[in-house]
Write a protein that holds these residues in place. Structure first.
Motif, mmCIF file in Angstrom:
data_model
loop_
_atom_site.group_PDB
_atom_site.id
_atom_site.type_symbol
_atom_site.label_atom_id
_atom_site.label_comp_id
_atom_site.label_asym_id
_atom_site.label_seq_id
_atom_site.Cartn_x
_atom_site.Cartn_y
_atom_site.Cartn_z
ATOM 1 N N ILE A 64 0.697 -1.268 0.296
ATOM 2 C CA ILE A 64 0.096 0.128 -0.131
ATOM 3 C C ILE A 64 0.963 1.350 0.099
ATOM 4 C CG2 ILE A 64 -1.975 -1.049 1.163
ATOM 5 C CD1 ILE A 64 -1.019 0.228 3.617
ATOM 6 N N TYR A 85 -12.186 4.255 3.049
ATOM 7 C CA TYR A 85 -11.295 3.436 3.152
ATOM 8 C C TYR A 85 -11.564 2.446 4.445
ATOM 9 C CZ TYR A 85 -7.329 0.265 2.409
ATOM 10 O OH TYR A 85 -6.433 -0.925 2.218
ATOM 11 N N GLN A 102 -8.938 7.624 1.837
ATOM 12 C CA GLN A 102 -7.766 7.691 0.771
ATOM 13 C C GLN A 102 -8.052 8.637 -0.100
ATOM 14 O OE1 GLN A 102 -7.727 3.906 -1.280
ATOM 15 N NE2 GLN A 102 -9.903 4.032 -1.882
#
Length: 192
Positions: A64, A85, A102
């Motif tokens: 990520i 998110y 996000q």
């Protein structure tokens, strides 16, 4: 005779054009300028959302891209700039991290620009952001923590991002200093 030569030319197969692209590799020359041996993190500067951002850690083990509060505030992002998110995320120490959401931002590495989704977290970090495998793959890059570099192809040449060993050490020191103080354990002898 001229006719015979023209026919002979047609019999010669056309040459296949071979495209030669530079290889992404590292050598001992790439270590020049670093203090060896070391175990420093790969910390670079990237242009994120139109701003030069220092203290970006390249983590090959991460799947990520993470943005920490300093960068979130520095980019003047607001809650309405974030999308939900809801997948749980754990920090390096195993604790669950509070997620803000996000956001999608461009990351520019010299001449190449890649759009990425950053997970914005509400947690302390000496880094402003962490980029991982998805960013490396999108850029077509290879990183080396030993050489403290990221290399990728830009057209017909290899571009490289050089890590800052001094910045990596500063981030390590900041992490150590940020640790909560642990009270020493008191051991008592048992009486038999």
């Amino acid at each position: 005779m001229a006719r015979l030569l023209a026919e002979d030319v047609n019999l010669v197969p056309k040459r296949v054009r071979v495209e030669v692209r530079p290889a992404l590799s590292f050598s001992d020359e790439d270590k020049v300028g670093t203090i060896q041996p070391h175990d420093d993190a790969l910390v670079i500067m990237l242009r994120i959302g139109g701003y030069d951002v220092k203290r970006v850690m390249v983590d090959q083990d991460s799947g990520i891209k993470v943005m920490f509060p300093d960068l979130y505030k520095g980019l003047n992002l607001k809650l309405e700039d974030l999308t939900a998110y809801d997948s749980p995320l754990r920090s390096f120490d195993g604790k669950v991290v509070i997620l803000k959401g996000q956001t999608r931002l461009p990351i520019q590495a010299r001449s190449e620009v890649v759009e990425v989704n950053f997970i914005v977290v509400d947690a302390y970090s000496p880094y402003t952001a962490i980029v991982g495998r998805p960013w490396l793959y999108a850029l077509g890059a290879v990183s080396s923590t030993l050489h403290l570099k990221v290399k990728y192809l830009a057209g017909d040449w290899v571009e490289e991002l050089v890590g800052s060993q001094s910045m990596a050490v500063q981030c390590l020191v900041a992490t150590i200093l940020h640790q909560p103080r642990v009270e020493p354990s008191v051991f008592t002898e048992r009486s038999s």
